[in-house]
Design an enzyme around this catalytic site. Structure first.
Site, mmCIF file in Angstrom:
data_model
loop_
_atom_site.group_PDB
_atom_site.id
_atom_site.type_symbol
_atom_site.label_atom_id
_atom_site.label_comp_id
_atom_site.label_asym_id
_atom_site.label_seq_id
_atom_site.Cartn_x
_atom_site.Cartn_y
_atom_site.Cartn_z
ATOM 1 N N GLY A 126 0.848 -1.217 0.000
ATOM 2 C CA GLY A 126 0.000 0.000 0.000
ATOM 3 C C GLY A 126 0.866 1.244 0.000
ATOM 4 O O GLY A 126 0.503 2.272 0.560
ATOM 5 N N LEU A 141 -2.472 6.495 3.686
ATOM 6 C CA LEU A 141 -1.857 6.341 5.010
ATOM 7 C C LEU A 141 -0.329 6.413 4.921
ATOM 8 O O LEU A 141 0.330 7.075 5.728
ATOM 9 C CB LEU A 141 -2.292 5.006 5.641
ATOM 10 C CG LEU A 141 -1.829 4.820 7.071
ATOM 11 C CD1 LEU A 141 -2.631 5.682 8.027
ATOM 12 C CD2 LEU A 141 -1.949 3.360 7.492
ATOM 13 N N ALA A 142 0.211 5.724 3.909
ATOM 14 C CA ALA A 142 1.661 5.744 3.718
ATOM 15 C C ALA A 142 2.132 7.182 3.514
ATOM 16 O O ALA A 142 3.100 7.634 4.134
ATOM 17 C CB ALA A 142 2.035 4.875 2.521
ATOM 18 N N ASP A 152 1.014 -6.699 -7.797
ATOM 19 C CA ASP A 152 -0.399 -6.935 -7.497
ATOM 20 C C ASP A 152 -0.415 -8.118 -6.537
ATOM 21 O O ASP A 152 0.215 -9.143 -6.822
ATOM 22 C CB ASP A 152 -1.164 -7.272 -8.792
ATOM 23 C CG ASP A 152 -2.656 -7.373 -8.525
ATOM 24 O OD1 ASP A 152 -3.039 -7.922 -7.461
ATOM 25 O OD2 ASP A 152 -3.440 -6.891 -9.365
ATOM 26 N N ASP A 194 -3.993 0.139 16.556
ATOM 27 C CA ASP A 194 -5.075 1.056 16.911
ATOM 28 C C ASP A 194 -4.322 2.346 17.193
ATOM 29 O O ASP A 194 -3.695 2.492 18.251
ATOM 30 C CB ASP A 194 -5.813 0.572 18.165
ATOM 31 C CG ASP A 194 -6.948 1.514 18.526
ATOM 32 O OD1 ASP A 194 -6.800 2.733 18.310
ATOM 33 O OD2 ASP A 194 -7.979 1.046 19.029
ATOM 34 N N HIS A 195 -4.330 3.274 16.241
ATOM 35 C CA HIS A 195 -3.374 4.385 16.345
ATOM 36 C C HIS A 195 -3.642 5.274 17.565
ATOM 37 O O HIS A 195 -2.773 6.032 17.970
ATOM 38 C CB HIS A 195 -3.293 5.185 15.039
ATOM 39 C CG HIS A 195 -4.511 5.990 14.738
ATOM 40 N ND1 HIS A 195 -5.591 5.464 14.095
ATOM 41 C CD2 HIS A 195 -4.822 7.272 15.002
ATOM 42 C CE1 HIS A 195 -6.515 6.400 13.978
ATOM 43 N NE2 HIS A 195 -6.074 7.505 14.530
ATOM 44 N N HIS A 243 -11.078 2.410 19.117
ATOM 45 C CA HIS A 243 -10.492 3.517 19.879
ATOM 46 C C HIS A 243 -11.217 3.785 21.199
ATOM 47 O O HIS A 243 -10.593 3.940 22.245
ATOM 48 C CB HIS A 243 -10.507 4.804 19.055
ATOM 49 C CG HIS A 243 -10.000 4.625 17.649
ATOM 50 N ND1 HIS A 243 -8.874 3.896 17.356
ATOM 51 C CD2 HIS A 243 -10.465 5.080 16.456
ATOM 52 C CE1 HIS A 243 -8.673 3.923 16.044
ATOM 53 N NE2 HIS A 243 -9.623 4.626 15.486
#
Ligand code: NAP
Length: 514
Positions: free
Chosen positions: A15, A20-21, A92, A184-185, A247
């Protein structure tokens, strides 16, 4: 090797071209590098379908750091030293041959950078792909290594207990539980990590941290943004699964857990799981009495008129997906019997804020009631985002000769005492992954425990076909029913804006400095 420096490792970033990256992971890697925490023996292999040359990939990484890092972009020389660790392969994940090529590249990089066979597989992709990636990694021999291997996966972990179990089974065929880092950030946030320290490193809180002294606990995580371009995902998730299952329940667990026998990963996780198991389960009518779900309609955020959820892209015009949830949770154990934990989360609310407020009971006899007219309760608020810090609301003598009581607030904020450029959540989490510390990641039984609480609620909300949905205008603090939920118990949500708090000196019309 410096004391805090990570071990050599290859980071396989699935990804690599995703949101997000770009917004979190490259800036986090760069921050660790800047601080000398990232070992100089590391290699990142970006993986995605897009056909990119290595130079194009470097440009993307550089651009992401320029836009999102808390450190400024390095000079030419420093950038070249950092960028030489970044590689890219178009892959892929359905293409088995591509995984074999990856294995060959990895063996070469391992030798070139002395990576000692240590491998981090970071899956920054849609969870539907996790099982297949794990299988293909195994088949191509990528998980057979002389070093350690770690699997990092993003939320959501399943969409209910049974899908989570299936996903878990798929990845457990290849990775052991202690090799899995379920992100879970929120657990990477400074003040969430601080809950444990505030509670267990201060002798003034623990003796009163129970149902004898605490009246209720309120946890809010409110956003002003709508679903943005994530309408497709959000339609299937909703606020309960997107925010509460992970969260919010993690924050409940951290506030309510017993002190661990020692500060060790499994001891801490054991105590959190016990809280999740103690949550009173709601089914049938109990769901409707204790949970309020809502959806935003058109409204105003600042000066901007924003559309209703049902008008957002990729959202059905008759959608009954909840964008707001409030709930009263009961932790049925000796410490918390009778103390409600009120939680709420929503999109397009008036204020962006995540905070935990612990409301203490009033003194057994109120000597000051008649004179002051209103003696506010003591409150401890832990500000998680966007502000970081805590506020303790106390009562003090009203200055001057008139007598009576007035509220004061003792504040500790990033600007007032802690005073440093706080790392991003992903920076802390990547640091932990590189050091092999799983404390701030969710163990399987935590995930399962949270789904066990959430699933019956989802079921009831689904069965009512949206009849229970309370609409609220964008730019407000949610539906009226969410206030009613608390008023039934004789309380209300504490305002999130400091100046609106009843025990704010500002509201009292008193000067800040006395
Ligand atoms: P995204 O922007 O949609 O990125 C998805 C990535 O997957 C892209 O790099 C895409 O690249 C790649 N991809 C898609 N299909 C592929 C295939 N068949 N083979 C190989 N690569 C493929 O998603 P994201 O927002 O970065 O989210 C990633 C994960 O993080 C998700 O699990 C999400 O729930 C979670 N998450 C995201 C955020 C956030 O703020 N974005 C926050 C919390 C959690 P190509 O198109 O080039 O193949």
């Amino acid at each position: 090797m410096k004391r805090n420096e990570s071990h050599p490792a290859a980071v396989l970033l699935f990804g690599a071209t995703g949101d997000l990256a770009k917004r979190k992971l490259y800036p986090a890697l760069y921050s660790l590098y800047k601080q000398g925490i990232l070992s100089h023996d590391f290699a990142v292999i970006g993986l995605a379908r897009s056909p990119l040359t290595r130079e194009e990939y470097h440009r993307r990484v550089k651009d992401s750091i320029a836009r999102h890092s808390r450190f400024s972009l390095p000079g030419q020389e420093e950038w070249a030293a950092f960028a030489k660790h970044f590689f890219y392969q178009s892959l892929d994940i359905h293409d088995k041959a591509g995984f074999e090529t990856l294995q060959t590249t990895l063996i070469q990089l391992d030798e070139h950078f002395s990576l000692k066979g240590n491998r981090i597989f970071y899956l920054s992709m849609a969870p539907d792909f996790f099982g297949l990636i794990a299988k293909n990694l195994h088949t191509a021999g990528l998980t057979r290594t002389n070093g350690w291997k770690r699997l990092v996966i993003e939320k959501p972990f399943g969409h209910d207990l049974s899908s989570a179990e299936q996903l878990n089974q798929e990845i457990r065929e290849v990775f052991a539980e202690e090799e899995i880092y379920r992100i879970d950030h929120y657990l990477g946030k400074e003040m969430v990590q601080n809950i444990e320290v505030i509670r267990f490193a201060n002798s003034i809180f623990e003796p009163v941290w129970n149902n004898r002294y605490i009246d209720n606990v309120q946890i809010t995580s409110s956003e002003t943004v709508g679903v943005e371009e994530r309408g497709g995902y959000y339609e299937k998730a909703g606020a309960l699964r997107d925010m509460v299952q992970n969260h919010i329940l993690q924050m409940v667990a951290m506030v309510a857990m017993e002190p661990p026998s020692r500060l060790q990963t499994e001891a801490i996780r054991d105590e959190k799981v016990k809280v999740l198991r103690s949550l009173r389960r709601y089914e049938g009518d109990a769901v409707l009495q204790n949970v309020v779900s809502g959806q935003y309609t058109e409204g105003k955020i600042g000066e901007e008129i924003v559309p209703a959820y049902r008008q957002e892209a990729k959202v059905a015009p008759d959608s009954v997906t909840e964008t707001y949830v409030a709930a009263k949770l009961m932790v049925d154990n000796f410490r918390w019997a009778g103390v409600p934990f009120y939680v709420r989360t929503g999109k397009r609310m008036a204020v962006k804020s995540t905070e935990i407020t612990v409301q203490f009971k009033n003194p057994p006899m109120n000597l000051y009631f008649e004179k002051s007219g209103e003696l506010g309760p003591n409150l401890l608020t832990i500000h998680i985002q966007p502000d970081e810090g805590m506020t303790l609301h106390l009562n003090a003598k009203r200055p001057g000769t008139a007598g009576g009581v007035f509220p004061i607030a003792m504040e500790v904020s990033k600007d007032s005492g802690i005073g440093y450029n706080s790392p991003e959540a992903y920076e802390r989490l990547l640091h932990d992954i590189l050091h092999g510390d799983t404390t701030n990641f969710t163990r399987w039984d935590e995930v399962a425990g949270a789904w066990e609480w959430v699933d019956p609620i989802t079921q009831v909300l689904r069965d009512t076909g949206g009849k229970q949905l309370h609409f609220y205008a964008a730019g407000t603090m949610g539906p009226e029913a969410a206030h009613e939920l608390l008023r039934k118990d004789g309380v209300d949500w504490w305002p999130l804006t400091p100046a609106d708090r009843p025990c704010s000196p500002v509201k009292e019309g008193l000067p800040h400095e006395l």
